[in-house]
Design a protein around this motif. Structure first.
Motif, PDB file in Angstrom:
ATOM      1  N   SER A  32     103.038  12.555  18.698  1.00  0.00           N
ATOM      2  CA  SER A  32     104.004  11.884  19.559  1.00  0.00           C
ATOM      3  C   SER A  32     103.298  11.051  20.619  1.00  0.00           C
ATOM      4  O   SER A  32     102.177  11.367  21.035  1.00  0.00           O
ATOM      5  CB  SER A  32     104.878  12.945  20.251  1.00  0.00           C
ATOM      6  OG  SER A  32     105.755  12.327  21.155  1.00  0.00           O
ATOM      7  N   MET A  34     104.459   9.491  24.458  1.00  0.00           N
ATOM      8  CA  MET A  34     105.508   9.498  25.478  1.00  0.00           C
ATOM      9  C   MET A  34     105.119   8.583  26.620  1.00  0.00           C
ATOM     10  O   MET A  34     103.969   8.561  27.038  1.00  0.00           O
ATOM     11  CB  MET A  34     105.701  10.911  26.040  1.00  0.00           C
ATOM     12  CG  MET A  34     106.179  11.917  25.051  1.00  0.00           C
ATOM     13  SD  MET A  34     106.382  13.515  25.840  1.00  0.00           S
ATOM     14  CE  MET A  34     106.293  14.566  24.405  1.00  0.00           C
ATOM     15  N   THR A  36     105.149   8.005  30.341  1.00  0.00           N
ATOM     16  CA  THR A  36     105.256   8.813  31.551  1.00  0.00           C
ATOM     17  C   THR A  36     104.870   7.966  32.761  1.00  0.00           C
ATOM     18  O   THR A  36     104.334   6.856  32.601  1.00  0.00           O
ATOM     19  CB  THR A  36     104.327  10.041  31.474  1.00  0.00           C
ATOM     20  OG1 THR A  36     102.963   9.605  31.583  1.00  0.00           O
ATOM     21  CG2 THR A  36     104.511  10.809  30.167  1.00  0.00           C
ATOM     22  N   THR A 110     113.655  15.473  24.081  1.00  0.00           N
ATOM     23  CA  THR A 110     113.300  15.263  25.485  1.00  0.00           C
ATOM     24  C   THR A 110     112.291  16.311  25.933  1.00  0.00           C
ATOM     25  O   THR A 110     112.258  17.432  25.418  1.00  0.00           O
ATOM     26  CB  THR A 110     114.526  15.364  26.413  1.00  0.00           C
ATOM     27  OG1 THR A 110     115.142  16.634  26.235  1.00  0.00           O
ATOM     28  CG2 THR A 110     115.526  14.257  26.131  1.00  0.00           C
ATOM     29  N   ARG A 111     111.500  15.912  26.892  1.00  0.00           N
ATOM     30  CA  ARG A 111     110.576  16.815  27.577  1.00  0.00           C
ATOM     31  C   ARG A 111     111.033  16.867  29.026  1.00  0.00           C
ATOM     32  O   ARG A 111     111.104  15.836  29.696  1.00  0.00           O
ATOM     33  CB  ARG A 111     109.144  16.293  27.489  1.00  0.00           C
ATOM     34  CG  ARG A 111     108.171  17.150  28.287  1.00  0.00           C
ATOM     35  CD  ARG A 111     106.771  16.667  28.139  1.00  0.00           C
ATOM     36  NE  ARG A 111     106.524  15.557  29.058  1.00  0.00           N
ATOM     37  CZ  ARG A 111     105.326  15.071  29.319  1.00  0.00           C
ATOM     38  NH1 ARG A 111     104.266  15.548  28.687  1.00  0.00           N
ATOM     39  NH2 ARG A 111     105.191  14.080  30.148  1.00  0.00           N
ATOM     40  N   VAL A 118     111.702  13.013  29.969  1.00  0.00           N
ATOM     41  CA  VAL A 118     111.127  11.918  29.197  1.00  0.00           C
ATOM     42  C   VAL A 118     111.550  12.091  27.751  1.00  0.00           C
ATOM     43  O   VAL A 118     111.449  13.184  27.195  1.00  0.00           O
ATOM     44  CB  VAL A 118     109.577  11.928  29.291  1.00  0.00           C
ATOM     45  CG1 VAL A 118     108.976  10.850  28.407  1.00  0.00           C
ATOM     46  CG2 VAL A 118     109.116  11.769  30.721  1.00  0.00           C
ATOM     47  N   PHE A 120     111.158  11.485  23.674  1.00  0.00           N
ATOM     48  CA  PHE A 120     110.035  11.315  22.769  1.00  0.00           C
ATOM     49  C   PHE A 120     110.493  11.357  21.324  1.00  0.00           C
ATOM     50  O   PHE A 120     111.567  11.862  21.006  1.00  0.00           O
ATOM     51  CB  PHE A 120     108.950  12.384  23.006  1.00  0.00           C
ATOM     52  CG  PHE A 120     109.350  13.775  22.561  1.00  0.00           C
ATOM     53  CD1 PHE A 120     109.074  14.200  21.268  1.00  0.00           C
ATOM     54  CD2 PHE A 120     109.991  14.642  23.425  1.00  0.00           C
ATOM     55  CE1 PHE A 120     109.442  15.477  20.859  1.00  0.00           C
ATOM     56  CE2 PHE A 120     110.358  15.913  23.014  1.00  0.00           C
ATOM     57  CZ  PHE A 120     110.078  16.339  21.734  1.00  0.00           C
TER      58      PHE A 120
END
Length: 127
Positions: A32, A34, A36, A110-111, A118, A120
């Motif tokens: 992945s 992301m 950030t 999501t994270r 965030v 992903f």
């Protein structure tokens, strides 16, 4: 006799439709990227599924260092997965929650870290 066969066939079809869809085994390595506040972060999820239990690790790079964090409280429900990982930053421990939907060889989710979330997408590695 023909009515019995039709009824039995309809009953089997109805029962099959009533069973919730299962995504299949999510065991494997998922890559992945992301976005950030610190820029693009590459993350690898190494997952192992046993029934509805999910274990494994989250692998990230911080400079030249590879950081591996064990997954906690991992679960699989249908085509949804959820797990937590502890991150250490400036001598503080932060719980990060990952939630994703599985579709074949793709995770979309999501994270959540504190109040920051965030999105992903991760793709299962074929190797």
């Amino acid at each position: 006799m023909k009515k019995v066969a039709v009824f039995a066939g309809a009953a089997v079809l109805f029962a099959a439709l009533a069973i919730p869809a299962v995504a299949g085994d999510v065991t494997g390595s998922w890559k992945s990227k992301m976005e950030t506040p610190r820029g693009t972060q590459e993350i690898t999820f190494v997952l192992k599924q046993e029934g509805d239990k999910l274990t494994g690790k989250v692998v990230t790079q911080r400079g030249e260092n590879t950081i591996e964090t064990e997954i906690k409280d991992g679960k699989v429900t249908g085509d949804d997965i959820e797990f937590k990982a502890e991150q250490r930053r400036q001598e503080q421990s932060i719980t990060v929650t990952y939630k994703a939907k599985v579709s074949g060889d793709k995770l979309t989710g999501t994270r959540q870290m504190g109040e920051r979330s965030v999105e992903f997408t991760a793709i299962r590695s074929k190797t």
